[in-house]
Design a protein around this motif. Structure first.
Motif: not given
Length: 234
Positions: A189-207
């Motif tokens: 579960t400690a990786l969840i905030p990091l996951l969300a942040r990295l997903v935001r950095g994927v090209a084309g992600v709006v939210d």
């Protein structure tokens, strides 16, 4: 992320019209009209970008053409505009030095430069300052035209799989209109905030909507596991 626009070179216009410093006023206006652009890079004899001529640089010629504006010519804050009104070549009219960006600059960096310098397009230059292309505000927005399926594939392969390895399948990924939703239970579960942040950095992600939680807790068997009610919002 093969094929995914990530740097300026991926989205810029490679075929560009430019001016020499000696280009005449009417030729500048004619070129802008023909190419339907509001600004043009100016090059020296070596092909290096030395400035940019925009519509704003040309307007003083009209603004100070009437007698009613003569009284303003002596005001200090208008001296630069008055000088532009008397200019007749690109070298005299251009704003210099030019605000530029390199082909390997990230789209985020190009967007920041445009916002901070309040420009709509940037000449793209190589290491020697020569013109390589032009990137516009719309070029930077092209990344948001990616298909949802392509975004989901990148999220799974480039982010989720790398973070969670063999446990990645426990995370369900849904993408609609560029909004990524992550659902499931993860042990780390400690990786969840990091996951969300990295997903935001994927090209084309709006939210990113992150509805992940820890695994079910069985106090008698797994006393160290987090409570299943814990979750994080991205």
């Amino acid at each position: 992320m093969n094929g995914t626009p990530t740097v300026v070179n991926d989205v810029m216009t490679h075929r560009v019209v430019a001016l020499r410093t000696g280009a005449a006023f009417k030729d500048i206006v004619r070129t802008m009209q023909e190419w339907r652009v509001s600004a043009l890079p100016v090059l020296d004899d070596g092909g290096r970008v030395v400035g940019v001529v925009s519509e704003a640089d040309l307007l003083p010629k009209e603004e100070y053409s009437g007698e009613g504006d003569v009284s303003r010519c002596g005001q200090v804050q208008h001296l630069a505009e008055v000088r532009k009104a008397d200019a007749v070549t690109a070298g005299e009219l251009m704003s210099a030095p030019a605000v530029t960006v390199t082909p390997d600059a990230t789209l985020a960096r190009a967007a920041r430069v445009m916002a901070r310098r309040r420009v709509k397009r940037l000449p793209v230059v190589g290491p020697d300052g020569t013109l390589q292309g032009i990137v516009s505000r719309f070029d930077l927005l092209k990344v948001f035209l990616r298909d949802d399926s392509d975004i989901a594939e990148d999220v799974r392969c480039e982010v989720v799989a790398r973070l969670f390895g063999a446990h990645a399948e426990a995370i369900r990924i849904e993408v609609r209109d560029g909004v990524v939703t992550l659902v499931g239970r993860v042990r780390e579960t400690a990786l969840i905030p990091l996951l969300a942040r990295l997903v935001r950095g994927v090209a084309g992600v709006v939210d990113v909507q992150c509805a992940l939680s820890g695994p079910p807790r069985y106090p008698d068997l797994d006393p160290d596991l987090p409570d299943p009610q814990w979750s994080a919002r991205g």
